[in-house]
Design an enzyme around this catalytic site. Sequence first.
Site, mmCIF file in Angstrom:
data_model
loop_
_atom_site.group_PDB
_atom_site.id
_atom_site.type_symbol
_atom_site.label_atom_id
_atom_site.label_comp_id
_atom_site.label_asym_id
_atom_site.label_seq_id
_atom_site.Cartn_x
_atom_site.Cartn_y
_atom_site.Cartn_z
ATOM 1 N N GLU A 77 0.824 -1.209 0.000
ATOM 2 C CA GLU A 77 0.000 0.000 0.000
ATOM 3 C C GLU A 77 0.858 1.259 0.000
ATOM 4 O O GLU A 77 0.528 2.242 -0.663
ATOM 5 C CB GLU A 77 -0.963 0.021 1.186
ATOM 6 C CG GLU A 77 -1.893 1.201 1.108
ATOM 7 C CD GLU A 77 -3.128 1.085 1.967
ATOM 8 O OE1 GLU A 77 -3.915 2.045 1.942
ATOM 9 O OE2 GLU A 77 -3.309 0.065 2.648
ATOM 10 N N GLY A 97 -6.059 4.900 -0.103
ATOM 11 C CA GLY A 97 -6.184 3.461 -0.307
ATOM 12 C C GLY A 97 -7.565 2.969 0.093
ATOM 13 O O GLY A 97 -8.031 3.255 1.185
ATOM 14 N N HIS A 104 0.694 -14.518 -0.038
ATOM 15 C CA HIS A 104 2.065 -14.730 0.416
ATOM 16 C C HIS A 104 2.559 -16.064 -0.152
ATOM 17 O O HIS A 104 1.939 -17.105 0.058
ATOM 18 C CB HIS A 104 2.123 -14.710 1.942
ATOM 19 C CG HIS A 104 1.534 -13.469 2.528
ATOM 20 N ND1 HIS A 104 2.008 -12.210 2.228
ATOM 21 C CD2 HIS A 104 0.490 -13.282 3.358
ATOM 22 C CE1 HIS A 104 1.294 -11.308 2.868
ATOM 23 N NE2 HIS A 104 0.356 -11.933 3.553
ATOM 24 N N ARG A 106 6.206 -17.006 -0.327
ATOM 25 C CA ARG A 106 7.416 -17.478 0.348
ATOM 26 C C ARG A 106 7.619 -16.661 1.603
ATOM 27 O O ARG A 106 7.111 -15.551 1.722
ATOM 28 C CB ARG A 106 8.649 -17.294 -0.543
ATOM 29 C CG ARG A 106 8.738 -18.237 -1.698
ATOM 30 C CD ARG A 106 10.066 -18.027 -2.452
ATOM 31 N NE ARG A 106 10.150 -18.908 -3.590
ATOM 32 C CZ ARG A 106 9.553 -18.691 -4.751
ATOM 33 N NH1 ARG A 106 8.829 -17.606 -4.927
ATOM 34 N NH2 ARG A 106 9.676 -19.549 -5.738
ATOM 35 N N SER A 107 8.435 -17.201 2.496
ATOM 36 C CA SER A 107 8.759 -16.462 3.715
ATOM 37 C C SER A 107 10.211 -16.000 3.658
ATOM 38 O O SER A 107 11.005 -16.482 2.854
ATOM 39 C CB SER A 107 8.531 -17.339 4.943
ATOM 40 O OG SER A 107 9.337 -18.500 4.871
ATOM 41 N N GLY A 123 -7.393 5.638 -13.930
ATOM 42 C CA GLY A 123 -8.603 6.341 -14.354
ATOM 43 C C GLY A 123 -8.683 7.696 -13.686
ATOM 44 O O GLY A 123 -7.772 8.113 -12.969
#
Length: 155
Positions: A77, A97, A104, A106-107, A123
Amino acid sequence: MRPEVMAYIQENGTLPTDPQAWLEAMNAARPFTVAGALNIHFTDVGDDFAVLEMPITDATRQPFGLLHGGVSLLLAETAASGHATWKVDLRERVPVGVEVSGSHLRSATEGTVQAVARVVQRGRHFIVHAVEIRLKESNEVLSLCRVRNFYKPVK
């Protein structure tokens, strides 16, 4: 936002449109935001993208030592909302926002993460970004996110 950044906006209507000056202006506002607390900083910007980076630290990990998924969404964000200010007259409208989602994949436990936000649709009232969260050292994609910002009129 820092007074000098707000003064620039009031005088010129937008943040700087030169990429280096925009990066400096956006990063100057860091101390007053969550970006400062987590050492997030913008590193690149263009008409259709923005890149930011953040080190993985104890402040960004969940209790099991992994990068917190919520922090990945925060990065998404931040990158998308920051880019949504690019070449916009902020005296008339500001990006807010309204939707963020992510998967998710992968870690990570250490290193630097990059968020790369790319415009999917622009737009008059909304802008949508696809954001990849990557581990900088390996370039592995950790999360795929989508962020939608509404351009709220300034009253």
